[in-house]
Scaffold this motif. Structure first.
Motif, short mmCIF file in Angstrom:
data_model
loop_
_atom_site.label_atom_id
_atom_site.label_comp_id
_atom_site.label_asym_id
_atom_site.label_seq_id
_atom_site.Cartn_x
_atom_site.Cartn_y
_atom_site.Cartn_z
N ASN A 9 -65.71 125.93 35.45
CA ASN A 9 -64.72 126.72 34.71
C ASN A 9 -65.30 127.62 33.62
O ASN A 9 -64.59 128.03 32.70
CB ASN A 9 -63.64 125.79 34.13
CG ASN A 9 -64.14 125.05 32.89
OD1 ASN A 9 -65.31 125.12 32.54
ND2 ASN A 9 -63.24 124.34 32.24
N GLY A 10 -66.60 127.90 33.71
CA GLY A 10 -67.23 128.75 32.70
C GLY A 10 -67.92 127.92 31.62
O GLY A 10 -68.38 128.47 30.62
N GLY A 11 -67.93 126.62 31.82
CA GLY A 11 -68.63 125.76 30.86
C GLY A 11 -67.77 125.32 29.70
O GLY A 11 -68.28 125.06 28.61
N TRP A 12 -66.47 125.23 29.91
CA TRP A 12 -65.54 124.82 28.84
C TRP A 12 -65.02 123.41 29.12
O TRP A 12 -65.13 122.91 30.23
CB TRP A 12 -64.34 125.77 28.79
CG TRP A 12 -64.68 127.20 28.56
CD1 TRP A 12 -64.86 128.15 29.51
CD2 TRP A 12 -64.86 127.85 27.30
NE1 TRP A 12 -65.15 129.37 28.92
CE2 TRP A 12 -65.16 129.21 27.56
CE3 TRP A 12 -64.81 127.43 25.97
CZ2 TRP A 12 -65.38 130.14 26.55
CZ3 TRP A 12 -65.04 128.35 24.97
CH2 TRP A 12 -65.32 129.69 25.27
N LEU A 13 -64.37 122.84 28.12
CA LEU A 13 -63.63 121.60 28.36
C LEU A 13 -62.51 121.94 29.33
O LEU A 13 -61.98 123.07 29.29
CB LEU A 13 -63.00 121.08 27.07
CG LEU A 13 -63.92 120.42 26.05
CD1 LEU A 13 -63.09 119.82 24.92
CD2 LEU A 13 -64.78 119.34 26.70
N VAL A 70 -72.29 121.09 20.34
CA VAL A 70 -72.53 119.72 20.85
C VAL A 70 -72.22 119.70 22.34
O VAL A 70 -71.59 120.63 22.87
CB VAL A 70 -71.70 118.65 20.09
CG1 VAL A 70 -71.98 118.69 18.60
CG2 VAL A 70 -70.21 118.82 20.35
N SER A 71 -72.62 118.64 23.00
CA SER A 71 -72.43 118.57 24.46
C SER A 71 -70.95 118.53 24.80
O SER A 71 -70.11 118.15 23.96
CB SER A 71 -73.12 117.32 25.01
OG SER A 71 -72.39 116.19 24.57
N LEU A 72 -70.64 118.90 26.05
CA LEU A 72 -69.25 118.88 26.48
C LEU A 72 -68.67 117.47 26.39
O LEU A 72 -67.50 117.28 26.05
CB LEU A 72 -69.15 119.41 27.92
CG LEU A 72 -69.23 120.93 28.02
CD1 LEU A 72 -69.60 121.34 29.43
CD2 LEU A 72 -67.92 121.58 27.61
N GLU A 73 -69.53 116.50 26.66
CA GLU A 73 -69.07 115.13 26.62
C GLU A 73 -68.60 114.77 25.21
O GLU A 73 -67.53 114.19 25.00
CB GLU A 73 -70.22 114.23 27.05
CG GLU A 73 -69.79 112.84 27.43
CD GLU A 73 -71.01 111.98 27.71
OE1 GLU A 73 -72.08 112.52 28.02
OE2 GLU A 73 -70.86 110.74 27.59
N LYS A 74 -69.42 115.19 24.23
CA LYS A 74 -69.06 114.92 22.83
C LYS A 74 -67.80 115.68 22.47
O LYS A 74 -66.92 115.17 21.77
CB LYS A 74 -70.20 115.32 21.91
CG LYS A 74 -71.23 114.24 21.73
CD LYS A 74 -72.16 114.53 20.57
CE LYS A 74 -73.24 113.47 20.50
NZ LYS A 74 -74.49 113.97 20.00
N GLN A 75 -67.73 116.93 22.93
CA GLN A 75 -66.53 117.73 22.64
C GLN A 75 -65.29 117.01 23.16
O GLN A 75 -64.26 116.94 22.49
CB GLN A 75 -66.62 119.11 23.32
CG GLN A 75 -67.60 120.06 22.69
CD GLN A 75 -67.60 121.39 23.44
OE1 GLN A 75 -66.58 121.87 23.89
NE2 GLN A 75 -68.77 121.98 23.56
N GLN A 76 -65.41 116.49 24.39
CA GLN A 76 -64.26 115.82 25.01
C GLN A 76 -63.87 114.58 24.19
O GLN A 76 -62.69 114.33 23.95
CB GLN A 76 -64.60 115.42 26.45
CG GLN A 76 -63.42 114.92 27.26
CD GLN A 76 -62.38 116.03 27.52
OE1 GLN A 76 -62.68 117.04 28.13
NE2 GLN A 76 -61.15 115.82 27.04
N ASN A 77 -64.90 113.87 23.71
CA ASN A 77 -64.61 112.67 22.91
C ASN A 77 -63.86 113.04 21.64
O ASN A 77 -62.91 112.37 21.24
CB ASN A 77 -65.91 111.95 22.52
CG ASN A 77 -66.53 111.29 23.73
OD1 ASN A 77 -65.86 111.10 24.75
ND2 ASN A 77 -67.81 110.97 23.64
#
Ligand SMILES: Cc1ncc(COP(=O)(O)O)c(C=O)c1O
Length: 1022
Positions: A533-537, A397-404
């Protein structure tokens, strides 16, 4: 790879003379075949009774003393190794193991007869699995144990291949190397060897060794189950040298042509050490010795090539050794040393002892990584392991969703920071950089070597201890570290070590300078954002490193599961330095304990797949993932029809569970809509639906309907059929009641032979359908004669347990006619083969151009959720409603129906039936082509994603090859592809993957299958 140096005259004996010598000296009458020999004359001697020997007439320069040492070695080895694995001496008539003979030209020779050792050269044997290499190591250790104490003085002259002379020999022959690159590698290897051996030389154990464990002297007898029997021949290069040279030589050859040569060596050493423990100093020199043996071989090869420039074969035979030497240039010798130490159950990184002491004493003295302490008040430890809900939800899922998702989780835990664990096995390292081609198949790096601290980007990172900036680098690739800082630390009371900080804000790379002194507690950098940062949270990866090897600015943060122990020794647990307790270290599932618990809690009739069962903790589309994060391509689980753990299904299921889940006693649109959608997939007459919870329940109900409607009980079934696990289903399942533990068919069940074109009673496709249907008619007539009628004829529309057998043309049509004429109903069991699996049609009965009276559904329709259905005509349903109510507590519940609808939606949206048709056809075509090259493949059959590959010992007799089928299944498993067997002969490879199996998967499956089919145990004469 081995060279003959220098050229010597071989003993002058003809074959006829050798025949006479055998008769005179040993009383044996044999036929002879000359074998290759460098300096001796060797014959394979075969007696008429089948016994075989090797007659060896030694070169005249061989001394009696040396030949006696060899005989002693053969005797001692034979005592420790299994019979037949070593050439045992056959004494002459006079009882002597060596006989003195004279050639026509007057030279004197010693002659010896030994029993022939069976097997093919290891160089040609495949596969060299981990267990094969350990076994090779064990044999090598046993031989070393047998030989090293032979009470004979060392040879008086120098031999070419001796490790204790290797520097001298190389210097002498190196001038012949014309290849500059090779010369460079040899010089570099010599340098390494000299540096390592210097402090050790006088301390290394010496003794007699075989000294030529090469891949033509090791023989393997292929076996279809278990390890091959290994043997060893040619003791002619025995010498008195370093004992460690024995495994070093064996490693040099075992490492050739290997995807991961170091792993091959470590496996061999592990086996060796079990039988002949190696000392720590021997482990230190082992890798340089391996390099020396390779250099020796290549250098002497170069010399030979100069003397025999026309000989093209010399160059070819040296190629694998040259490639290996080149590959090993990339290996840090200390890393190899650690790996070998670990193979011998020693702490891999010796510096870790000193570090541990220092670390324990330093407890409590560290500054907070975020400037403040991480504690249970502000920190939640996250479970990001393979089987965790957080991983499954955040992957893809998108980083935004991951963060949520993360924020929501932290909020729930009332925590400010999240901590990702040390040594956790994770599945989300998805790029190809994380893949390693290991000895037993592809292996993914998944073991986290640091600790992650999740905090907002811009959060300040502080040095936990004093240090010096050692390396700075922006590792900007996707899924890499992004901006990274490595500090070096050295305290008077401890070893030098490093700390790594990854996924930082790029500013720090500009502000810090190599060599800059950093005081503990000082701000070092800031946490970077996802774009850099490599595309991570946003988080920081913190890792302690005891040996930086040759890495510059980057360093593995994730290890292979098979090397977890080694890497944990090099990169100790940073939890304490961050002020965290043991909860920040992942606990690995204990395989043995889990197996025992299962055995204790479940009944033994519940079986597990594979010799070493897999611990599967997660599913994802066409993959099953084990607890170490290794992905297996699933080719057998047709239940996960639209793919394992499909997120749309999980969502639909969860959403409905929030709302309502109850039985069918209330009016509600959900189950009605699902039933309508299901019925709409059938021919018009099949318009009425009963919802149940499994295939077994569906068949139970179908039998009950048939019995009520026809007023009869008798059932007609197919040999080898399986219809479910309940009592009545076992009664109608010959696969069960005629199998182990079964008591045969009850008197109301009548069986016809399996309509099986390849190995059945009738094999002509033109007539077989009718002939098998005639068997159905015969049963109907028999029943009629007894004043009875069939209640129903039940048949899968392609046969599952029978071995993935499509029905012969016309079989169902004619069988249905017979059954209906005699008053019975026709039930199509589509539990396995329905729902688009056949590709051409949605239902497999359509392949036979029939319309059944009742169709039973299960497995795929709920994609793993317990859901089944019975579809029939309104007329039959009405007749069934005789007053007795049909009630099913769970059948038709709202959650199940919602899942069922989600499956239908995905089928449509993702075009899965079409995929089964196209990919399945393509695969079938390719498998059929394989049949041409591999006589083991007798038949390829099926439709869409329901294929069977029948393995036979002989294509003429079609005798089943169940052991070979098991072999393929096990070997494919080690290549991370899940298959299994089916059929009365247990010899059919079954293929029924999730419908999302794609073209790339099909290509991968084929490529791997082809690799397995050429392995020695499958190629040997059957
Ligand atoms: C053809 C067939 N029918 C029925 C069943 C029973 O289904 P379930 O295991 O869901 O009860 C099976 C199960 O393997 C099957 O293969």
């Amino acid at each position: 790879m081995k060279n003959n140096m220098p050229e010597l005259e071989r003993p002058a004996f003809s074959e006829q003379e050798a025949v006479l010598l055998l008769e005179e000296n040993y009383g044996l009458c044999c036929t002879l075949e000359e074998l290759p020999g460098e300096r001796d004359r060797n014959y394979l001697a075969k007696e008429h009774n089948g016994e075989s020997y090797v007659l060896k007439i030694s070169n005249s320069c061989e001394t009696l003393e040396f030949l006696q040492v060899q005989n002693d070695a053969l005797d001692r080895s034979a005592k420790l190794l299994e019979q037949g694995r070593i050439p045992k001496v056959f004494p002459a008539k006079n009882g002597e193991p060596l006989s003195s003979i004279m050639s026509k030209d007057g030279s004197h020779h010693w002659m010896r007869l030994v029993y022939y050792v069976d097997g093919m050269p290891m160089a040609e044997y495949r596969p060299h699995t981990g267990e094969f290499l350990r076994e090779l190591g064990r044999m090598c250790g046993t031989v070393t144990k047998a030989l090293h104490e032979i009470p004979a003085p060392p040879p008086s002259h120098t031999l070419l291949w001796e490790m204790h002379n290797v520097q001298k020999t190389l210097h002498e022959y190196m001038p012949w190397i014309k290849d500059e690159k090779l010369l460079g590698w040899v010089k570099k290897s010599l340098d390494l060897y000299s540096r390592t051996i210097e402090p050790l030389e006088s301390k290394l154990r010496r003794g007699w060794i075989h000294n030529d464990f090469n891949d033509y002297n090791v023989l393997a007898v292929p076996k279809i189950s278990g390890n091959p029997d290994l043997g060893l021949i040619d003791f002619g290069d025995m010498t008195h040298s370093y004992l460690a040279a024995e495994p070093a030589v064996a490693c040099a050859y075992a490492m050739l042509d290997k995807p991961d040569p170091l792993e091959a060596a470590a496996l061999l050493i592990r086996g060796f050490h079990q039988h002949f423990p190696l000392e720590e100093k021997e482990l230190e020199i082992l890798f340089p010795m391996i390099m020396m043996r390779l250099c020796l071989s290549l250098t002497l090869g170069a010399f030979q090539q100069q003397n025999d420039p026309e000989n093209e074969y010399l160059g070819i035979s040296q190629k694998p050794a040259r490639e290996l030497l080149e590959q090993l240039q990339e290996v840090n010798p200390r890393y190899a040393h650690y790996l070998f130490r670990d193979a011998c159950n020693l702490e891999a990184c010796p510096a870790s002892f000193e570090f541990r002491n220092w670390y324990q004493n330093a407890e409590g003295s560290f500054h907070g990584l975020l400037g403040e302490a991480l504690n249970s008040e502000n920190t939640a430890v996250l479970d990001l392991s393979v089987g965790s809900f957080l991983s499954a939800k955040t992957e893809g899922v998108s980083l935004e969703k991951q963060q949520n998702i993360l924020d929501e989780y932290l909020l729930e835990k009332n925590a400010e920071f999240g901590v990702g664990k040390y040594t956790e096995a994770r599945s989300f390292y998805a790029s190809k950089e994380f893949l390693n081609n290991s000895i037993d198949g592809e292996e993914k790096r998944t073991i986290h070597l640091g600790i992650d601290v999740f905090a907002p980007s811009g959060t300040s990172i502080h040095a936990p201890i004093d240090g010096v900036v050692h390396q700075l680098q922006d590792n900007h690739n996707e899924l890499d570290y992004g901006p990274t800082v490595i500090l070096r630390h050295k305290f008077t009371d401890g070893p030098e070590f490093y700390t790594l900080y990854g996924h930082l804000d790029g500013e720090c790379l500009k502000q810090l300078q190599i060599g800059q002194v950093i005081k503990g507690g000082m701000p070092l950098a800031k946490i970077g954002n996802s774009s850099e940062n490599g595309g991570w949270l946003p988080h920081v990866h913190f890792q302690i490193i005891l040996d930086l090897f040759d890495y510059d600015g980057n360093y593995p943060g994730v290890a292979l599961p098979s090397r977890k122990k080694v890497w944990c020794s090099i990169c100790p647990d940073p939890g304490m330095m961050l002020g965290l307790g043991s909860e920040s270290t992942a606990e690995e599932i204990d395989y043995g304990q889990l197996l025992n618990s299962r055995r204790n809690v479940f009944g033994p009739s519940l079986s597990l797949t594979y010799q070493d069962p897999l611990i599967i903790v997660r599913g994802q589309a066409q993959s099953l993932i084990d607890f170490k994060g290794q992905f297996y391509l699933d080719c057998v689980n047709n239940v996960a029809h639209v793919g394992h753990s499909h997120p749309d299904i999980a969502k639909a299921q969860s959403n409905q569970a929030y709302v309502l889940n109850t039985n069918t006693r209330y009016l509600n649109p959900v189950n009605i809509e699902y039933a309508e959608r299901l019925c709409a997939l059938f021919p018009e007459s099949l318009d009425t639906c009963f919802l149940v919870c499994s295939g077994s329940e569906a068949n139970e109900l179908a039998m009950r309907i048939a019995g009520t409607v026809s007023g009869q009980k008798d059932m007609i079934v197919l040999e080898e059929a399986y219809h479910g696990n309940t009592k009545a289903n076992i009664d109608i399942s010959p696969y069960k009641h005629d199998g182990p533990g079964g008591k045969g068919a009850p008197e109301w069940v009548h069986e016809i032979p399996m309509p099986y074109l390849y190995r059945g009673l009738y094999r002509d496709p033109e007539t077989a359908g009718k002939l098998y249907a005639d068997k159905v008619e015969k049963i109907c007539e028999k029943l009629f004669g007894q004043g009875k009628k069939p209640a129903a004829f039940i048949c899968e529309s392609m046969l599952g347990c029978g071995g993935h057998v499509p029905l012969p043309d016309g079989f169902l049509k004619q069988s249905y006619q017979h059954v209906r004429q005699h008053g019975g109903l026709c039930i199509a069991d589509e539990v396995q083969v329905g729902f688009g699996r056949a590709g051409k049609h949605f239902w497999s009965f359509e392949l036979q151009d029939v319309v059944p009276d009742i169709v039973t559904l299960g497995k795929p329709i709920g994609n793993g959720h317990p859901l089944g259905a019975v579809i029939t005509t309104r007329k039959i349903a009405n007749a069934f409603a005789n007053g007795m109510e049909y009630f099913n507590t769970f059948g038709g519940n709202h959650v199940s129906c919602t899942v069922g609808m989600a499956v239908l939606d995905i089928m449509e949206n993702e075009g899965l039936r079409q995929n089964a048709l196209e990919t399945g056809n393509w695969l079938k075509e390719k498998l059929e082509a394989l049949k041409e090259s591999f006589p083991l493949i007798g038949d390829v059959r099926g439709e869409g994603f329901f294929l069977g590959v029948e393995l036979v010992l002989d294509p003429e007799t079609r005798e089943p090859a169940p052991l070979q089928a098991d072999y393929v299944v096990e070997r494919m498993k080690s290549r991370k592809i899940l298959l299994s067997t089916e059929g009365p002969g247990h010899n059919v490879l079954k293929f029924k993957p999730p419908m999302v199996f794609n073209q790339r998967d099909a290509q991968h499956l084929l490529a791997e299958l082809e690799q397995v089919l050429v392995e020695s145990p499958l190629l040997q004469k059957r």
